[in-house]
Design a protein around this motif. Sequence first.
Motif, PDB file in Angstrom:
ATOM      1  N   UNK A 108       0.854  -1.192   0.000  1.00 33.86           N
ATOM      2  CA  UNK A 108       0.000   0.000   0.000  1.00 33.86           C
ATOM      3  C   UNK A 108       0.891   1.244   0.000  1.00 33.86           C
ATOM      4  N   UNK A 109       0.899   1.925  -1.148  1.00 40.85           N
ATOM      5  CA  UNK A 109       1.719   3.134  -1.289  1.00 40.85           C
ATOM      6  C   UNK A 109       0.823   4.362  -1.110  1.00 40.85           C
ATOM      7  N   UNK A 110       1.281   5.321  -0.343  1.00 37.75           N
ATOM      8  CA  UNK A 110       0.395   6.399   0.101  1.00 37.75           C
ATOM      9  C   UNK A 110       1.077   7.762  -0.025  1.00 37.75           C
ATOM     10  N   UNK A 111       0.378   8.726  -0.610  1.00 38.25           N
ATOM     11  CA  UNK A 111       0.950  10.072  -0.705  1.00 38.25           C
ATOM     12  C   UNK A 111       0.763  10.812   0.623  1.00 38.25           C
ATOM     13  N   UNK A 126       5.844  12.252  -4.495  1.00 39.03           N
ATOM     14  CA  UNK A 126       5.674  11.598  -5.798  1.00 39.03           C
ATOM     15  C   UNK A 126       6.933  10.849  -6.227  1.00 39.03           C
ATOM     16  N   UNK A 127       8.103  11.429  -5.947  1.00 40.82           N
ATOM     17  CA  UNK A 127       9.349  10.780  -6.359  1.00 40.82           C
ATOM     18  C   UNK A 127       9.576   9.490  -5.572  1.00 40.82           C
ATOM     19  N   UNK A 161      -3.496   7.738  -3.488  1.00 41.94           N
ATOM     20  CA  UNK A 161      -3.035   9.036  -3.970  1.00 41.94           C
ATOM     21  C   UNK A 161      -4.002   9.409  -5.065  1.00 41.94           C
ATOM     22  N   UNK A 162      -3.526  10.121  -6.089  1.00 40.11           N
ATOM     23  CA  UNK A 162      -4.437  10.484  -7.179  1.00 40.11           C
ATOM     24  C   UNK A 162      -4.098   9.686  -8.444  1.00 40.11           C
ATOM     25  N   UNK A 164      -8.520  13.659  -1.019  1.00 42.56           N
ATOM     26  CA  UNK A 164      -9.374  13.228   0.087  1.00 42.56           C
ATOM     27  C   UNK A 164     -10.445  12.230  -0.348  1.00 42.56           C
ATOM     28  N   UNK A 165     -10.453  11.857  -1.637  1.00 43.28           N
ATOM     29  CA  UNK A 165     -11.482  10.913  -2.101  1.00 43.28           C
ATOM     30  C   UNK A 165     -11.224   9.488  -1.625  1.00 43.28           C
TER      31      UNK A 165
END
Length: 326
Positions: free
Chosen positions: A40-43, A60-61, A79-80, A287-288
């Motif tokens: 699970x990768x999270x911004x 992002x990087x 993230x988006x 926030x979605x």
Amino acid sequence: MSTLSVPLPLEAFKKPVEKVVLSSEQEEIIKLKTERDAILLCHNYQIDSVQQVSDYVGDSLGLARKAAETDSKIIVFCGVHFMAETAKILNPSKTVLLPDLQAGCSLSDSCPAEKLAAYKKRNPEVYVVAYVNCSAEVKALSDVICTSGNAVQIVSQIPKNKEILFVPDQNLGQWVMGQTGRKMKLWPGSCYAHVLFTKESIERCRMQYPTAPVVAHPECIESVRDLADEVCSTEKMVRFCKENESDTFIILTETGMMHRLTRELPEKTFIAGPTDHCSCNDCRFMKMNTIPKLLDCLREGNPEILMEKSLIENAKLPIERMLSWS
Ligand code: 13P
Ligand code: SF4
């Protein structure tokens, strides 16, 4: 009109350090991650409860690097959309999930691929540097990608005889021009959330908390960046606040960043920079993703990022160039 005309005591910004007690839904997410062999990768802008169950939280990087090196079968991207697409481009054989496919980005939308293609047709020699906040189609039309964390480094390496077009963020592009001394044509896009900070709102805040360094994201407008002690990506914000001797900082970016900062530096105080209207500068797209949507996504294995093979191949080259240049 300022919402901070009477300075709040610093205690008002201090979050009590509480032991995190996970909800049953969060516990189930952690269990499903292992069962499904998912990472699970999270911004940094995600809501706190999502950050708490993630394997990696970053900019992002950092997220692109993690996506490039993971062995997990499934990548769940909190993230988006453009970030999840980047993970898919780097891992075409893996399943990449995004809890809400509507989690877009106004900045990415400001540069439609057809418009960029038309510009390139009129200017065939132009060298296109695309900020990662753009669609896969725009990436496929670009020579190299950059993030806010490596934009200066990337632009510095472009041969001097090239005429550069920087898309889609004019504010980041303008900042990079100042840092590198390199002239570039700038696409007229911007992030709706970051341009809400104004010179006046930040000057007022500075007067109220005069000893607190101001840390700004380069997507802020120039007159705001000029007031900052440090301009950097969200990941570098954590490092700057850790290494700086001050114990209080004014942070000019999306407010999800405050979770990461308070979790990693609980002894310090972070003031969310005010806009002219409030101190609640949320990105509605970030926030979605919510805990119920994340749980459904892991249970059902969708929504999934699906892309044409040719698009993946064309968009991969400039991303890989970025990763090898930084
Ligand atoms: P960072 O790469 O600095 O985390 O920025 C991403 C972003 O979307 C900023 O609005
Ligand atoms: Fe896009 Fe701005 Fe949201 Fe970042 S904060 S994802 S640039 S709309």
